[in-house]
Motif scaffolding. Sequence first.
Motif, PDB file in Angstrom:
ATOM      1  N   ALA A 130      18.342   0.666   1.880  1.00 11.20           N
ATOM      2  CA  ALA A 130      18.035   1.506   0.783  1.00 11.20           C
ATOM      3  C   ALA A 130      16.722   2.242   0.835  1.00 11.20           C
ATOM      4  CB  ALA A 130      18.023   0.533  -0.541  1.00 11.20           C
ATOM      5  N   TYR A 131      15.581   1.534   1.483  1.00  9.18           N
ATOM      6  CA  TYR A 131      14.557   2.239   1.846  1.00  9.18           C
ATOM      7  C   TYR A 131      14.241   2.989   3.192  1.00  9.18           C
ATOM      8  CZ  TYR A 131      12.495   0.187  -2.342  1.00  9.18           C
ATOM      9  OH  TYR A 131      12.333  -0.312  -3.796  1.00  9.18           O
ATOM     10  N   ARG A 132      15.221   2.938   3.818  1.00  7.01           N
ATOM     11  CA  ARG A 132      15.016   3.273   5.559  1.00  7.01           C
ATOM     12  C   ARG A 132      14.780   4.736   5.645  1.00  7.01           C
ATOM     13  NH1 ARG A 132      15.956   0.049   9.323  1.00  7.01           N
ATOM     14  NH2 ARG A 132      17.331  -0.958   8.236  1.00  7.01           N
ATOM     15  N   SER A 133      15.193   5.654   4.835  1.00  3.60           N
ATOM     16  CA  SER A 133      14.902   7.052   4.901  1.00  3.60           C
ATOM     17  C   SER A 133      13.735   7.585   3.877  1.00  3.60           C
ATOM     18  CB  SER A 133      16.431   7.764   4.730  1.00  3.60           C
ATOM     19  OG  SER A 133      16.836   7.682   3.354  1.00  3.60           O
ATOM     20  N   MET A 134      13.300   6.621   3.193  1.00  2.00           N
ATOM     21  CA  MET A 134      12.393   7.108   2.154  1.00  2.00           C
ATOM     22  C   MET A 134      11.018   7.440   2.935  1.00  2.00           C
ATOM     23  SD  MET A 134      11.099   5.154  -1.263  1.00  2.00           S
ATOM     24  CE  MET A 134      12.519   5.526  -2.042  1.00  2.00           C
ATOM     25  N   PRO A 135      10.526   8.534   2.488  1.00  4.11           N
ATOM     26  CA  PRO A 135       9.021   8.613   3.214  1.00  4.11           C
ATOM     27  C   PRO A 135       8.047   7.683   2.415  1.00  4.11           C
ATOM     28  CG  PRO A 135      10.062  10.524   2.491  1.00  4.11           C
ATOM     29  CD  PRO A 135      11.002   9.503   1.879  1.00  4.11           C
ATOM     30  N   ARG A 136       7.223   7.266   3.280  1.00  2.00           N
ATOM     31  CA  ARG A 136       5.984   6.237   3.018  1.00  2.00           C
ATOM     32  C   ARG A 136       4.713   6.423   3.397  1.00  2.00           C
ATOM     33  NH1 ARG A 136       9.596   1.568   5.685  1.00  2.00           N
ATOM     34  NH2 ARG A 136      11.243   2.540   4.723  1.00  2.00           N
ATOM     35  N   GLU A 189      -5.484  -1.428  11.506  1.00  6.21           N
ATOM     36  CA  GLU A 189      -4.821  -0.936  10.648  1.00  6.21           C
ATOM     37  C   GLU A 189      -3.815   0.217  10.831  1.00  6.21           C
ATOM     38  OE1 GLU A 189      -6.514  -0.798   6.945  1.00  6.21           O
ATOM     39  OE2 GLU A 189      -7.026  -2.970   6.765  1.00  6.21           O
ATOM     40  N   SER A 190      -4.362   1.024  11.563  1.00  2.00           N
ATOM     41  CA  SER A 190      -3.349   2.366  11.755  1.00  2.00           C
ATOM     42  C   SER A 190      -2.219   2.076  12.715  1.00  2.00           C
ATOM     43  CB  SER A 190      -4.302   3.237  12.673  1.00  2.00           C
ATOM     44  OG  SER A 190      -3.242   4.365  12.899  1.00  2.00           O
ATOM     45  N   MET A 191      -2.300   1.064  13.548  1.00  2.00           N
ATOM     46  CA  MET A 191      -0.959   0.629  14.336  1.00  2.00           C
ATOM     47  C   MET A 191      -0.201  -0.242  13.231  1.00  2.00           C
ATOM     48  SD  MET A 191      -1.243   1.850  17.309  1.00  2.00           S
ATOM     49  CE  MET A 191      -0.343   0.617  18.240  1.00  2.00           C
ATOM     50  N   GLN A 192      -0.498  -0.951  12.521  1.00  2.00           N
ATOM     51  CA  GLN A 192       0.270  -1.757  11.606  1.00  2.00           C
ATOM     52  C   GLN A 192       0.770  -0.938  10.660  1.00  2.00           C
ATOM     53  OE1 GLN A 192       2.003  -4.531  11.145  1.00  2.00           O
ATOM     54  NE2 GLN A 192       0.214  -5.812  11.525  1.00  2.00           N
ATOM     55  N   ALA A 193       0.428   0.311  10.268  1.00  2.00           N
ATOM     56  CA  ALA A 193       1.001   1.048   9.174  1.00  2.00           C
ATOM     57  C   ALA A 193       1.976   1.617  10.095  1.00  2.00           C
ATOM     58  CB  ALA A 193      -0.062   2.256   8.829  1.00  2.00           C
ATOM     59  N   TRP A 194       1.898   2.281  11.229  1.00  2.00           N
ATOM     60  CA  TRP A 194       3.017   3.066  11.934  1.00  2.00           C
ATOM     61  C   TRP A 194       4.141   1.960  12.185  1.00  2.00           C
ATOM     62  CZ3 TRP A 194       2.939   7.553  10.863  1.00  2.00           C
ATOM     63  CH2 TRP A 194       1.530   8.153  10.633  1.00  2.00           C
ATOM     64  N   ALA A 195       3.885   0.618  12.580  1.00  2.00           N
ATOM     65  CA  ALA A 195       4.592  -0.334  12.947  1.00  2.00           C
ATOM     66  C   ALA A 195       5.685  -0.445  11.356  1.00  2.00           C
ATOM     67  CB  ALA A 195       4.269  -1.648  13.298  1.00  2.00           C
ATOM     68  N   LEU A 196       5.197  -0.442  10.558  1.00  2.00           N
ATOM     69  CA  LEU A 196       5.908  -0.418   9.350  1.00  2.00           C
ATOM     70  C   LEU A 196       6.522   0.558   8.673  1.00  2.00           C
ATOM     71  CD1 LEU A 196       3.242  -2.650   7.344  1.00  2.00           C
ATOM     72  CD2 LEU A 196       5.494  -3.581   8.042  1.00  2.00           C
ATOM     73  N   GLY A 197       6.597   1.791   9.601  1.00  2.00           N
ATOM     74  CA  GLY A 197       7.330   2.930   9.477  1.00  2.00           C
ATOM     75  C   GLY A 197       6.539   4.223   8.395  1.00  2.00           C
ATOM     76  N   ALA A 198       5.200   3.995   8.507  1.00  2.00           N
ATOM     77  CA  ALA A 198       4.577   4.996   7.693  1.00  2.00           C
ATOM     78  C   ALA A 198       4.933   6.299   8.173  1.00  2.00           C
ATOM     79  CB  ALA A 198       3.087   4.941   8.065  1.00  2.00           C
ATOM     80  N   THR A 199       5.071   7.399   7.139  1.00  2.00           N
ATOM     81  CA  THR A 199       5.141   8.709   7.320  1.00  2.00           C
ATOM     82  C   THR A 199       4.075   9.399   7.703  1.00  2.00           C
ATOM     83  OG1 THR A 199       7.288   8.678   5.687  1.00  2.00           O
ATOM     84  CG2 THR A 199       6.169  10.860   6.397  1.00  2.00           C
ATOM     85  N   ASP A 200       2.985   8.932   7.034  1.00  2.00           N
ATOM     86  CA  ASP A 200       1.647   9.252   7.115  1.00  2.00           C
ATOM     87  C   ASP A 200       0.599   8.305   6.564  1.00  2.00           C
ATOM     88  OD1 ASP A 200      -0.468  11.080   7.779  1.00  2.00           O
ATOM     89  OD2 ASP A 200      -0.046  12.483   6.181  1.00  2.00           O
TER      90      ASP A 200
END
Length: 363
Positions: A78-84, A95-106
Amino acid sequence: MTLTTGSRTRRRLLLASDRTDRSSDLWAILQCAADVDTTLTSGIPDRPDGRFSGIVVDVSLRSPESVLQVRSKLCVDAYRSMPRLFVLADALHHESMQAWALGATDTISRPLDAQVVLQRVRAAFPDDNDSGAAANANALNRGISAAHAVLVKIFENLPAGVPLSFSDVMEAEQEILMAIKLSSLRDWLATVGRHHTHTYRHCLFVTGFAAAFAQQLGMREEDQRRLARAALLHDVGKAFIPVAILDKPGKLDNEEKNEIRRHARLGYEALLRQGGFPSEMLDVVLHHHEMLDGSGYPDGLRGDQISDIVRLTTIVDIHAALVEKRAYRLPFTHAKSFATMEEMGGKLDQHLLQAFRPVALGC
């Protein structure tokens, strides 16, 4: 329900935090661009049901518990395509690497700059009423305008002693990448070609090619930004070259060519004096005319002495120069330019050049 005014639909965001009291400043900024629902990470709904344009995550990415909660909530279909959009407590690599690992859009970093936050929000979460061609055109115009604003600071302000800051470039990079992603490299080149000339046009062409190349290679978002910002600044030293030489309507003589060649070191030294620019950007500014066989300038580097980001920038820089119209010659077709670079053999990284083929020939 998403609120509407007449035919306009306002974006609606979900702000998820592990401590709502620390997110109050962020909530106030987001309200300027969206309707915002807030929740603790533990309360992120299992299904957004189309209510939100995207989610803003403001948690401690150094807390295993918080990271686990976010991952468990956002990994579902349900959240896979949602920008984050993730908020970093600082700009540290972890922290940056962790955010991208969690699917960050930006990502955005504290301390928060309201203008930067709103810029990133509008890029990551387009308004519902900005759809189709209109949204693409808007993204394209924002990207080119953002890049142009940096070039104005380089070529008009820098020679006058007004410093250029790294933050000036960072503010533009996401708009540039979004423009290429939502419209196309072809549209970028066509628009730039209609409205820009000479050095500005070349820098904008190189930036567009670099952004498209980064996306073609499937680079992480952060690496895409690194390449885009380096490409935008690669010719910063031309701000210190006389305009009469830069815009000469004909071929340069040997003395003028030598003057032009000074731009690489002049740009490097200017940014080094100001400080705050990453070493890889300085590397691109100084070395984007180096060749793998040692025939380039200013240092005659060869082989492994030339970094990957420089090799990438050199390829897009040469291609942009060849396909541009010059006073003394017609522009090359993209196919002819690519074939010319293939004929350069060991001067260029031929593996990277072949990876660039779909970008060059797809225009």
